[in-house]
Structures are given as structure tokens and as C-alpha cells.
Design a protein around this motif. Structure first.
Motif, PDB file in Angstrom:
ATOM      1  N   ASN A  32       0.792  -1.225   0.000  1.00  0.00           N
ATOM      2  CA  ASN A  32       0.000   0.000   0.000  1.00  0.00           C
ATOM      3  C   ASN A  32       0.823   1.273   0.000  1.00  0.00           C
ATOM      4  OD1 ASN A  32      -2.343  -1.309  -0.251  1.00  0.00           O
ATOM      5  ND2 ASN A  32      -3.293  -0.551   1.615  1.00  0.00           N
ATOM      6  N   CYS A  33       2.075   1.162   0.461  1.00  0.00           N
ATOM      7  CA  CYS A  33       2.966   2.331   0.481  1.00  0.00           C
ATOM      8  C   CYS A  33       3.189   2.835  -0.945  1.00  0.00           C
ATOM      9  CB  CYS A  33       4.299   1.915   1.085  1.00  0.00           C
ATOM     10  SG  CYS A  33       4.862   3.147   2.238  1.00  0.00           S
ATOM     11  N   GLY A  34       3.545   1.910  -1.840  1.00  0.00           N
ATOM     12  CA  GLY A  34       3.766   2.254  -3.247  1.00  0.00           C
ATOM     13  C   GLY A  34       2.478   2.711  -3.913  1.00  0.00           C
ATOM     14  N   ALA A  35       1.371   2.080  -3.530  1.00  0.00           N
ATOM     15  CA  ALA A  35       0.074   2.439  -4.105  1.00  0.00           C
ATOM     16  C   ALA A  35      -0.308   3.858  -3.701  1.00  0.00           C
ATOM     17  CB  ALA A  35      -0.995   1.456  -3.646  1.00  0.00           C
ATOM     18  N   MET A  36      -0.043   4.205  -2.446  1.00  0.00           N
ATOM     19  CA  MET A  36      -0.366   5.558  -1.977  1.00  0.00           C
ATOM     20  C   MET A  36       0.479   6.605  -2.706  1.00  0.00           C
ATOM     21  SD  MET A  36      -2.843   5.330   0.079  1.00  0.00           S
ATOM     22  CE  MET A  36      -3.388   3.983  -0.924  1.00  0.00           C
ATOM     23  N   GLU A  37       1.702   6.215  -3.054  1.00  0.00           N
ATOM     24  CA  GLU A  37       2.577   7.128  -3.799  1.00  0.00           C
ATOM     25  C   GLU A  37       2.007   7.388  -5.200  1.00  0.00           C
ATOM     26  OE1 GLU A  37       5.132   9.796  -4.686  1.00  0.00           O
ATOM     27  OE2 GLU A  37       5.045   8.942  -2.661  1.00  0.00           O
ATOM     28  N   ILE A  38       1.494   6.314  -5.842  1.00  0.00           N
ATOM     29  CA  ILE A  38       0.864   6.448  -7.168  1.00  0.00           C
ATOM     30  C   ILE A  38      -0.340   7.389  -7.069  1.00  0.00           C
ATOM     31  CG2 ILE A  38      -0.500   5.189  -8.910  1.00  0.00           C
ATOM     32  CD1 ILE A  38       1.456   2.802  -8.433  1.00  0.00           C
ATOM     33  N   LEU A  39      -1.103   7.225  -5.983  1.00  0.00           N
ATOM     34  CA  LEU A  39      -2.292   8.054  -5.757  1.00  0.00           C
ATOM     35  C   LEU A  39      -1.906   9.521  -5.521  1.00  0.00           C
ATOM     36  CD1 LEU A  39      -5.161   7.069  -5.863  1.00  0.00           C
ATOM     37  CD2 LEU A  39      -5.162   6.800  -3.380  1.00  0.00           C
ATOM     38  N   ARG A  40      -0.877   9.730  -4.719  1.00  0.00           N
ATOM     39  CA  ARG A  40      -0.403  11.103  -4.428  1.00  0.00           C
ATOM     40  C   ARG A  40       0.051  11.800  -5.720  1.00  0.00           C
ATOM     41  NH1 ARG A  40       1.402   9.258   0.577  1.00  0.00           N
ATOM     42  NH2 ARG A  40       3.366   8.489  -0.296  1.00  0.00           N
ATOM     43  N   GLU A  41       0.759  11.028  -6.529  1.00  0.00           N
ATOM     44  CA  GLU A  41       1.261  11.560  -7.805  1.00  0.00           C
ATOM     45  C   GLU A  41       0.094  11.937  -8.727  1.00  0.00           C
ATOM     46  OE1 GLU A  41       3.337   9.231 -11.208  1.00  0.00           O
ATOM     47  OE2 GLU A  41       4.784   9.297  -9.562  1.00  0.00           O
ATOM     48  N   LEU A  42      -0.930  11.069  -8.762  1.00  0.00           N
ATOM     49  CA  LEU A  42      -2.113  11.329  -9.589  1.00  0.00           C
ATOM     50  C   LEU A  42      -2.815  12.600  -9.120  1.00  0.00           C
ATOM     51  CD1 LEU A  42      -4.184  10.231 -11.791  1.00  0.00           C
ATOM     52  CD2 LEU A  42      -5.477   9.391  -9.820  1.00  0.00           C
ATOM     53  N   LYS A  43      -2.976  12.718  -7.797  1.00  0.00           N
ATOM     54  CA  LYS A  43      -3.677  13.877  -7.239  1.00  0.00           C
ATOM     55  C   LYS A  43      -2.966  15.171  -7.649  1.00  0.00           C
ATOM     56  CE  LYS A  43      -5.938  15.578  -3.115  1.00  0.00           C
ATOM     57  NZ  LYS A  43      -6.292  15.336  -1.716  1.00  0.00           N
ATOM     58  N   GLU A  44      -1.660  15.135  -7.603  1.00  0.00           N
ATOM     59  CA  GLU A  44      -0.854  16.299  -7.974  1.00  0.00           C
ATOM     60  C   GLU A  44      -1.076  16.679  -9.440  1.00  0.00           C
ATOM     61  OE1 GLU A  44       3.775  16.757  -8.039  1.00  0.00           O
ATOM     62  OE2 GLU A  44       3.150  16.283  -5.985  1.00  0.00           O
ATOM     63  N   LYS A  45      -1.068  15.651 -10.302  1.00  0.00           N
ATOM     64  CA  LYS A  45      -1.225  15.903 -11.750  1.00  0.00           C
ATOM     65  C   LYS A  45      -2.648  16.315 -12.120  1.00  0.00           C
ATOM     66  CE  LYS A  45       2.605  13.073 -13.382  1.00  0.00           C
ATOM     67  NZ  LYS A  45       3.024  11.767 -13.896  1.00  0.00           N
ATOM     68  N   CYS A  46      -3.606  15.925 -11.298  1.00  0.00           N
ATOM     69  CA  CYS A  46      -5.011  16.250 -11.583  1.00  0.00           C
ATOM     70  C   CYS A  46      -5.467  17.542 -10.894  1.00  0.00           C
ATOM     71  CB  CYS A  46      -5.928  15.113 -11.128  1.00  0.00           C
ATOM     72  SG  CYS A  46      -5.871  13.675 -12.192  1.00  0.00           S
ATOM     73  N   GLU A  47      -4.573  18.181 -10.202  1.00  0.00           N
ATOM     74  CA  GLU A  47      -4.971  19.376  -9.450  1.00  0.00           C
ATOM     75  C   GLU A  47      -5.474  20.479 -10.375  1.00  0.00           C
ATOM     76  OE1 GLU A  47      -1.854  20.486  -6.743  1.00  0.00           O
ATOM     77  OE2 GLU A  47      -2.664  19.212  -5.158  1.00  0.00           O
ATOM     78  N   THR A  48      -6.529  21.149  -9.914  1.00  0.00           N
ATOM     79  CA  THR A  48      -7.138  22.226 -10.717  1.00  0.00           C
ATOM     80  C   THR A  48      -7.331  23.452  -9.828  1.00  0.00           C
ATOM     81  OG1 THR A  48      -9.265  21.184 -10.182  1.00  0.00           O
ATOM     82  CG2 THR A  48      -8.351  20.759 -12.380  1.00  0.00           C
ATOM     83  N   PRO A  49      -6.235  24.110  -9.425  1.00  0.00           N
ATOM     84  CA  PRO A  49      -6.408  25.335  -8.634  1.00  0.00           C
ATOM     85  C   PRO A  49      -7.211  26.368  -9.419  1.00  0.00           C
ATOM     86  CG  PRO A  49      -4.131  25.096  -9.375  1.00  0.00           C
ATOM     87  CD  PRO A  49      -4.831  23.829  -9.722  1.00  0.00           C
ATOM     88  N   ASN A  50      -7.869  27.268  -8.704  1.00  0.00           N
ATOM     89  CA  ASN A  50      -8.753  28.239  -9.370  1.00  0.00           C
ATOM     90  C   ASN A  50      -8.037  29.071 -10.427  1.00  0.00           C
ATOM     91  OD1 ASN A  50     -10.849  27.274  -7.883  1.00  0.00           O
ATOM     92  ND2 ASN A  50     -10.975  28.986  -6.463  1.00  0.00           N
TER      93      ASN A  50
END
Length: 482
Positions: free
Chosen positions: A3-21
Motif C-alpha cells: 500500500n505504500c507504493g500504491a499511496m505514492e501512485i495516488l499522491r502523484e495522480l492527485k498532484e497531476k489532476c490538481e485544478t487550482p482556481n
């Protein structure tokens, strides 16, 4: 479990999908610029900005019985509405749904349209049963609004040539022909005296339905100017009301007869360097039937959200043993995970996240997942859906900017009316987290004062009732009461 590696994949995705105003405002400006380029000349933008020839939207005064025919896939619907003017509104509404036999989807144009005309004639035959009168009385032709959700090059309000088939249809001799003419000939062969008053797509139908429902509400019930319609369903699109003098490519043709015109944006084709595209989106696009096309649609619409989630889960399983040592075989099947399933998991509020567990088990044959794994799945659904919803809000802001509706304009003592955006589609209607995110994002982008004057309204069944309403607003009888 890795899950450690999986959480890293998720964190990376969240960063790339970010949509600040700030990024969303850049996207809205890019949308506005592309809209202007598409209006200036054919091929001036990825946005087609098609002139719909709809220059009369319903006013609410329409009276009489009108028909709608909605052909958009393997089923079609026929609808009849009796309109009673501002007081009566929709007096009566009836519809019938018909499945198209598979052999007719690959047969000839005559076979398909004869089948449709035959079913239409049967439905017309039930007119006047019980209450209501038929509009065929007094020498008047019945009038029909025709929603045809395939790529069509519109040439007038009631004519358009089929460019190509989609959705499993392949009828070679219909391509390049006027679909209204094909339907009219079939109706004539069946002895059905009916005129196609308007040929439209579902987005423009939604605009008409929104406009009609809105002009028929009490002033204290949120009435206002319906300026645009958006479809957020399996696919996505938008249409809006533009001033004719702001459409150079139309004015050049010298055929402008009215001040306003509905524009079908085909906004699924929108693209911009500001869009947050990930490697999952790029892979999905590359493997799709139309690589490089409809990039915007592929990151915000219902057809693709589930598939993006599946692709990320697959990587988490392969690289971080997210579901144990073996990658679940079902997880490798493209489009096995649908957006309604993603929505159900995203909305799971049970203490042990039972809905998530059941969906993973039933759809992907992944059993015995931990609570931590289920929470990560919800987080993934949220990242993908939130990006889609926030980008949808930015695109709507682009339309509002184009129309100058993104700020408060005070003329003398009169403040502008409320601006209404009519929205339809299963994604918007059923995925409440998506809808809530879209609405709150638009409020943030507009600010408190402006957002209090902008309403997002659900306009249900635009492609059906909207077609009948457009037949009424383009009637050759000018709404004479019957």
C-alpha cells in the motif's frame, strides 16, 4: 500489501489532476478564445462552433399538439406534447420507446426510415384517445421536431446531411444524404401527413427545454435568462445563444435574418495546454477509436471516468501489489468499470465501506479487501471525478465570459436578470458528488455577488421534449391556438 507504493501512485495522480482556481481561470479564458476563433471561420478552432439555424427558442406562448422524434442509438423515442400557452404549459405529454432491430442498423436508408415512419404512424394513430385533440385537424399538418444524434452538417433549420454513422450503425447509402428528406420520403410512403419543423441535437433540445420551463415559472421561482445548455452524460457538449453580429463566418454567407442564433459548440473537442492531462489520459486517448480527438470529453464525461479509475487501479495492482501478489485478471479488461459504479463507490458512507467491497467483488472479482484499500479506492474516485467536475465548471465560465455574464452589469436602476445554464445528462443527474463539485467550483470562480445571479438548472429530457418544443417555436402556423 504494497500500500505504500500504491499511496505514492495516488499522491502523484492527485498532484497531476490538481485544478487550482488560477488554472481554471486560464482554461476558461482559453475556452473563450477558442469560441471566438471557431465563430470567425470554418476550421478556425478545434471547437466547431456549428451554426444550428435555431433562431427561435420557445417563448412559453406556444399552443397546440407537437411531436418529437429522438433517434440517438439503438432505441428511439417518439413523443407527443400538448402545449397550452403560458397558462396551460405542458397540458399533456405521452411517449413511446422503440428498439431498432440490429439488421436495420446495417441495412439500407429506406429500410431504417420506413421502420421509424411506421412506428411514428402507429403512435400518431393513438392521438386524441382520451383527452386532447390532434393538430392534424383543420387542414394543418402535424409538426415534428427531429433529434438526430449522429454527426450531421446542418444546412437549415429543417435539413442536414449525414456525415458519418457512429454507435454501431453502418448504412452506406444514407451517408451524404439529407436525413430530414429521408424521413419525409418514408412518411410519405406510409401516408403520414407530417412536417419536420426542426432538426436538432440533444444539446440544443436541452436549451429549448430549459428556456421553455424557465419562461413558465413564477417570478419568485428563479426565472431568468437561459443562455446556454450543457450535456454531462456519456458524452459532453454545450450550446448557447449568440448574437448574429458576433458570428463572422455566418454573416459572410449573407443569410442572417435574425439577431440571435443558437451555436452548437461541440466542446468535447476543446483542447488547451492548461488542461491537466496525465499519462493515464494519454494512454486512453492513444488506444481509443479517435486518437487526438475529443480530448476534453475524455477527461470529463461519463464514458471515460470509470476507465480512468480502472487504469490507475491496474497500475497500483501491477507496480505496488495493491490487491495482493496477483493482478486481478478482470482489472485488465478495458471499460469493465463504469462511471455509475465509480459513483456508487464514491458515495459510500457505510462504516465498513460495504458498497466499495461489493463493487470490487462483483465487477472485478476482487474479494477480501481491507478498509484501508477501500478508502484508497474512494480517494481515487474522488480525484478523477473532482477534476472532471471542476473542468466542466471552468468551461461553463468560458461561455459566461464570452457572453459578458461573468460580472454584474447595472444599467440605471435595472440589474441584469438571473443567468441560467440548463444542464442534462446522467453524470450530472445521478453523480451527486460530481454535481456538487461543479456547482461549488463555479461559485468560487464567479465570486459571491455574481454567483448569486447565476443558476445551474437541471433540464430533464431535452432531447425528447426539447425537440417537440422546437417544432412548436418553428411552426409554420405561428402558434395559432387550436
Amino acid at each position: 500489501m504494497g500500500n505504500c507504493g500504491a499511496m505514492e501512485i495516488l499522491r502523484e495522480l492527485k498532484e497531476k489532476c490538481e485544478t487550482p482556481n488560477g488554472k481554471l481561470r486560464q482554461i476558461a479564458n482559453a475556452m473563450k478564445d477558442e469560441m471566438q476563433a471557431g465563430l470567425a471561420s470554418e476550421g478556425g478552432s478545434e471547437l466547431k462552433m456549428l451554426v444550428s439555424y435555431v433562431d427561435n427558442l420557445p417563448t412559453g406562448d406556444e399552443c397546440g399538439v407537437f411531436y418529437g422524434l429522438d433517434v440517438g442509438g439503438t432505441n428511439f423515442r417518439v413523443l407527443r406534447v400538448q402545449l397550452g400557452g403560458k397558462e396551460g404549459r405542458v397540458v399533456k405529454q405521452e411517449f413511446m420507446e422503440v428498439s431498432i432491430p440490429p439488421n436495420l442498423m446495417v441495412g439500407t436508408s429506406d429500410q431504417l426510415f420506413d421502420f421509424i415512419a411506421d412506428e411514428l404512424a402507429k403512435f400518431v394513430g393513438t392521438e386524441g384517445e382520451g383527452e386532447g385533440e390532434g393538430e392534424g385537424e383543420g387542414g394543418k399538418k402535424r409538426e415534428l421536431g427531429f433529434t438526430f444524434s449522429f454527426p450531421v452538417k446542418q444546412t437549415s433549420i429543417n435539413s442536414g446531411t449525414l456525415m458519418r454513422w457512429t454507435k454501431g450503425f453502418s448504412i452506406a447509402d444514407a451517408v451524404g444524404r439529407d436525413v430530414v428528406m429521408e424521413l419525409a420520403k418514408a412518411m410519405e410512403r406510409k401516408g403520414l401527413d407530417m412536417r419536420v419543423a426542426a432538426l436538432v441535437n440533444d444539446t440544443i433540445g436541452t436549451l429549448a427545454a430549459g428556456k421553455y420551463l424557465n419562461v413558465n415559472v413564477n417570478d419568485n421561482d428563479g426565472g431568468g435568462d437561459v443562455v446556454a445548455a450543457v450535456i454531462l452524460g456519456t458524452g459532453t457538449n454545450a450550446a448557447y445563444v449568440e448574437r448574429v453580429d458576433a458570428i463572422p463566418k455566418y454573416a459572410q454567407e449573407g443569410i442572417a435574418q435574425s439577431e440571435e442564433m443558437v451555436i452548437n459548440m461541440e466542446w468535447g473537442s476543446f483542447t488547451s495546454s492548461h488542461l491537466p492531462i496525465t499519462e493515464y489520459d494519454q494512454a486512453l486517448d492513444a488506444e481509443s477509436l479517435n486518437p487526438g480527438d475529443h480530448v476534453f470529453e475524455k477527461i470529463i464525461s461519463g464514458m471515460y471516468l470509470g476507465e480512468i479509475v480502472r487504469r490507475v487501479l491496474c497500475r497500483m495492482a501491477e507496480e505496488a501489489a495493491f490487491f495482493g501478489d496477483v493482478v486481478p485478471p478482470k482489472l485488465k479488461i478495458p471499460f469493465i468499470l463504469t462511471t455509475p459504479e465509480v459513483s456508487a463507490m464514491h458515495h459510500d458512507s457505510s462504516p465498513d465501506l460495504k458498497v466499495v467491497a461489493n463493487k470490487l467483488k462483483d465487477t472485478l472479482e476482487i474479494s477480501s479487501t481491507s478498509l484501508e484499500t477501500r478508502k484508497a479506492v474512494i480517494e481515487l474516485c474522488s480525484i478523477v471525478a473532482t477534476r472532471g467536475a471542476r473542468l466542466s465548471a471552468a468551461a461553463i465560465l468560458g461561455i459566461l465570459k464570452k457572453l459578458g455574464r461573468d460580472k454584474v452589469i447595472k444599467e440605471g436602476d435595472d440589474e441584469q436578470k438571473t443567468t441560467v445554464i440548463a444542464v442534462d445528462g446522467g453524470l450530472f443527474e445521478h453523480y451527486s458528488e460530481f454535481r456538487h463539485s461543479l456547482e461549488t467550483t463555479l461559485q468560487q470562480l464567479l465570486g459571491k455577488e455574481v454567483s448569486s445571479r447565476v443558476l445551474i438548472k437541471h433540464a430533464n429530457d431535452g432531447s425528447g421534449i426539447g425537440a417537440a418544443l422546437l417544432a412548436a417555436s418553428h411552426s409554420q402556423y405561428n402558434h395559432i391556438n387550436i
